[in-house]
Design a protein around this motif. Structure first.
Motif, short mmCIF file in Angstrom:
data_model
loop_
_atom_site.label_atom_id
_atom_site.label_comp_id
_atom_site.label_asym_id
_atom_site.label_seq_id
_atom_site.Cartn_x
_atom_site.Cartn_y
_atom_site.Cartn_z
N PRO A 83 40.36 1.97 78.15
CA PRO A 83 40.44 1.64 79.59
C PRO A 83 41.05 2.73 80.44
O PRO A 83 40.78 2.80 81.65
CB PRO A 83 41.32 0.38 79.59
CG PRO A 83 41.09 -0.23 78.26
CD PRO A 83 40.91 0.91 77.30
N LEU A 84 41.88 3.61 79.85
CA LEU A 84 42.48 4.71 80.60
C LEU A 84 42.03 6.05 80.04
O LEU A 84 42.81 6.99 79.95
CB LEU A 84 44.01 4.60 80.58
CG LEU A 84 44.61 3.34 81.22
CD1 LEU A 84 46.11 3.30 81.03
CD2 LEU A 84 44.24 3.24 82.69
N ASP A 85 40.77 6.13 79.67
CA ASP A 85 40.21 7.36 79.09
C ASP A 85 40.40 8.52 80.06
O ASP A 85 39.86 8.52 81.17
CB ASP A 85 38.72 7.13 78.81
CG ASP A 85 38.11 8.27 78.01
OD1 ASP A 85 37.05 8.05 77.42
OD2 ASP A 85 38.67 9.38 77.98
N PRO A 86 41.19 9.54 79.68
CA PRO A 86 41.46 10.65 80.60
C PRO A 86 40.25 11.54 80.86
O PRO A 86 40.27 12.34 81.79
CB PRO A 86 42.57 11.44 79.88
CG PRO A 86 42.38 11.13 78.44
CD PRO A 86 41.88 9.72 78.39
N THR A 87 39.19 11.40 80.07
CA THR A 87 38.00 12.24 80.26
C THR A 87 37.04 11.68 81.28
O THR A 87 36.04 12.34 81.61
CB THR A 87 37.26 12.43 78.92
OG1 THR A 87 36.72 11.16 78.49
CG2 THR A 87 38.19 12.96 77.85
#
Length: 726
Positions: free
Chosen positions: A594-598
């Motif tokens: 849910p908080l994928d930095p990509t």
């Protein structure tokens, strides 16, 4: 015994006969089953050698023979079995060398040869196993050195308890997917290479019982991912603890004992998550950090550090405390200078130990409750809460794998020691909620134990980790769609049971992939009820007006999964769980955190999906790449599930379906009969989104109510629907 004529089954593709008390030898005729793809004969009483003809099966992908009494060598013919994906021969009596031909297995993903009698040099050809992620060779007699070239895909390496020598080279840093590295109980020497910093995902590092020397590299303190254990004990390390160790804020277990380290322990004073620390048998000096953790450390974990001392502060008389400290320093200096003083010190320690033991005996008065009858000794549980048994850490505690006398394996959660009411409430919540409910998709609380210093929870041990690790960890999302669907349907059943069938209803409060555990066959179990709340209100959750809510307006959760009402201080209802569940479904479908930095512009997952669909993007483009290329019916199933997830993540709580409706919708998706979601429908508004609203135009008709059957309970009253497992 396996019949010799089994080779007549020429079309046999799967042969699973594990744990069936089979005896005798593996028949050579198995090699005549040319279509065989998977063979599992684990945990039987098979003897004799592994037939070399078995490795001529070109379609064989899984060979599991662990837990038998097989002997002989691993045939070099293993190199011919190029389709092999999973190979487990551990816990047998296999001997001889590991054949170099094993490097031909380019598809091999999982290799476990541990607990045998293997010898000879570590094969230098392992680098050819390009897709190897799990390598376990521990408890053998393998010699040689750790190869410079190992598969870069490796995520777990366990080559402990062998006879390896030589030094580690900087090439260890090329293993940037590595999460666990066990090198303990070998003869490895030299310095730990600074290149280990490149192993940026390393969670556990065991270098204990070797001959490493020199200073501890500061790079170890920069590995922010280290959260399970760091074992450097029984080596020749010298110098001070690097100041960078103060950054290991997630670390749970640290063992520096039996080295030649000096200086003070100030670098460790800020490690808030430490549950175990051993610095005994070194040359540390100075005052122990004045923190609750260090004040409760057993003396045995500080032993044989002649310069360490503890300052005792009496709040009612600080002047007397300072004087006592000076006297103690003087006494200790005298004790260290004369042999007579050593005798006095021994007497002093024995007396203090006797007093401490009496105090500890009072603290060790256990309160215990078991929810099923089994042979359980709390002392045997506590003695097994060691670093080698840690299987995970979380916000509320450390989880250990513990075997009990009757042969069962438990998962034991040791709650963090804290004086805060929130931490104490987490322990009480787990007991209050899990102690009285039973469902096939909810983790089973077997019991609990508590005294002044420890709070323990006992669960069934689940062997396949969490949904999060399946999607993002060693499995790397390789689970097929059918498995993923069964997992999200099982979680939906669990939440529906809590929201609609329990009286009073229960709000979980922290639904996320990490809290979905996977048992045998990837059966899902909802876990971690530390934030659960008993709902206040209608209890049925069928209508918005009657939706239940917790008495407080604030309920903690996990970033990325929390519903919008958390930020606006609106009442928390069962619809908050529905939102978190929708995020989990999106995570399963997309393979992204849910908080994928990509993700573009650093957007959270739900916003990225909304933007994609609002711009008329093809919905199938957001699916996990490992799910693409399936048949049209399967693609339709995934897109229909995507539609359900978007109903769940509506910004307004009133627009979200109940979990009872979610279960009904998911059950209609597989098998798909007449109604299908079409790509064009999805593109033209079936999933619409804007900056003002996330509600969708797909509104499945409300499902029929399930018949409710009431089951009595001696503890409290709960209702179980016909979909529940009491």
């Amino acid at each position: 015994m396996i019949p010799g004529r089994i080779g007549d089954l020429r079309s046999l593709t799967l042969f699973f006969a594990w744990q069936n008390k089979l005896t005798g030898k593996l028949p050579d005729s198995l090699s005549e089953c040319q279509e065989l793809e998977a063979l599992d004969l684990s945990y039987n009483n098979l003897i004799g050698p592994i037939p070399n003809q078995l490795f001529g099966l070109k379609n064989l992908t899984k060979l599991l023979l662990l837990g038998n009494d097989l002997s002989g060598i691993i045939p070099p013919d293993i190199g011919n079995c190029t389709s092999l994906y999973r190979l487990r021969l551990n816990h047998n009596r296999l001997a001889g060398n590991i054949p170099q031909e094993i490097g031909n297995l380019k598809n091999l993903n999982f290799l476990d040869l541990s607990n045998n009698h293997l010898s000879g040099d570590f094969p230098q050809t392992f680098g050819g196993c390009q897709n190897l992620e799990f390598l376990d060779l521990h408890s053998n007699s393998i010699t040689g050195s750790v190869p410079d070239s190992l598969p870069k895909s490796l995520q777990l390496i366990d080559i402990s308890d062998n006879m390896l020598s030589g030094s580690l080279t900087h090439s260890i840093g090329s293993l940037n997917e590595l999460t666990k590295l066990y090198l303990g109980k070998n003869q490895i020497n030299g310095r730990v290479p600074s290149g280990i910093l490149s192993c940026s995902k390393l969670q556990l590092l065991d270098l204990g019982s070797n001959s490493f020397s020199g200073e501890i590299p500061k790079e170890l303190g920069l590995l922010s991912s280290l959260e399970i254990s760091l074992n450097l004990s029984h080596n020749q390390f010298s110098g001070k603890i690097p100041s960078e160790f103060s950054s290991l804020g997630k670390l749970g277990v640290l063992d520096l004992s039996h080295n030649k380290l000096t200086g003070n322990l100030d670098a460790l004073s800020s490690l808030q998550n430490l549950v175990s620390l051993n610095v005994s048998f070194n040359g540390f000096s100075g005052e122990l950090p004045n923190t609750p953790f260090f004040q409760k450390l057993p003396l045995s974990d500080l032993a044989e550090n002649q310069g360490l001392y503890i300052t005792t502060i009496n709040s009612s008389d600080k002047t007397q405390s300072a004087s006592h400290k000076s006297v103690m320093k003087l006494v200790m200096s005298i004790l260290l200078s004369t042999s007579v003083a050593l005798v006095l010190l021994t007497v002093y320690v024995l007396i203090r130990s006797h007093i401490a033991n009496e105090s500890r005996a009072q603290a060790d008065s256990w309160e215990m409750t078991l929810y099923q009858k089994f042979d359980l000794s709390i002392d045997e549980i506590v003695i097994n809460l060691t670093s080698s048994n840690v299987i995970g850490t979380g916000s509320s505690g450390v989880v250990y794998k513990v075997s009990i006398p009757n042969g069962e394996i438990l998962a034991v959660k040791k709650m963090w020691l804290s004086t805060s009411s929130e931490e104490s409430r987490a322990f009480d919540n787990e007991i209050r909620t899990l102690g009285s409910i039973r469902h096939k998709n909810i983790i089973r609380l077997l019991g609990w134990g508590s005294n002044r210093n420890l709070k323990l929870l006992f669960y069934d041990y689940l062997p396949n980790g969490s949904l999060s690790s399946l999607l993002h960890g060693s499995g790397k999302g390789k689970a097929e769609w059918e498995t993923r669907y069964d997992v999200i349907l099982g979680v939906a059943h669990a939440l529906s049971y809590m929201h609609h069938d329990c009286v009073p209803s229960i709000i979980h409060g922290d639904v996320k992939a990490m809290n979905v555990l996977l048992g045998p066959g990837f059966q899902p179990y909802l876990a971690d009820f530390g934030l659960a709340r008993i709902a206040d209100g209608g209890g049925g959750g069928d209508d918005t007006e009657n939706s239940m809510q917790v008495q407080t307006h604030y309920l903690a959760g996990s970033y990325g999964y929390m519903a919008p009402e958390h930020a606006s201080m609106q009442p928390i209802t069962e619809k908050s769980d529905v939102y978190s569940y929708g995020i989990v479904v999106l995570e399963v479908l997309t393979g992204r955190h849910p908080l994928d930095p990509t993700l573009p512009m650093g957007a959270p997952l739900v916003q990225w999906v909304r933007n994609h669909l609002a711009n008329n993007g093809d919905p199938s483009d957001i699916l996990d790449s490992k799910l693409k290329g399936r048949s049209d019916p399967t693609m339709h199933e995934m897109l229909q599930t995507l539609a359900v997830s978007f109903l769940c993540v509506s910004t307004k709580a009133s627009d979200r379906p109940t979990m009872k409706d979610v279960v009904a919708m998911l059950k209609e998706i597989r098998p798909i009969e007449s109604s299908r979601v079409d790509h064009d429908v999805l593109k033209k508004g079936g999933l619409t989104s804007s900056s003002h609203s996330s509600s969708t135009t797909i509104k499945p008709s409300p499902p029929p109510r399930n018949a409710v059957v009431s089951h009595g309970s001696s503890n409290c009253s709960y209702d179980f629907s016909d979909e529940s497992n009491s």
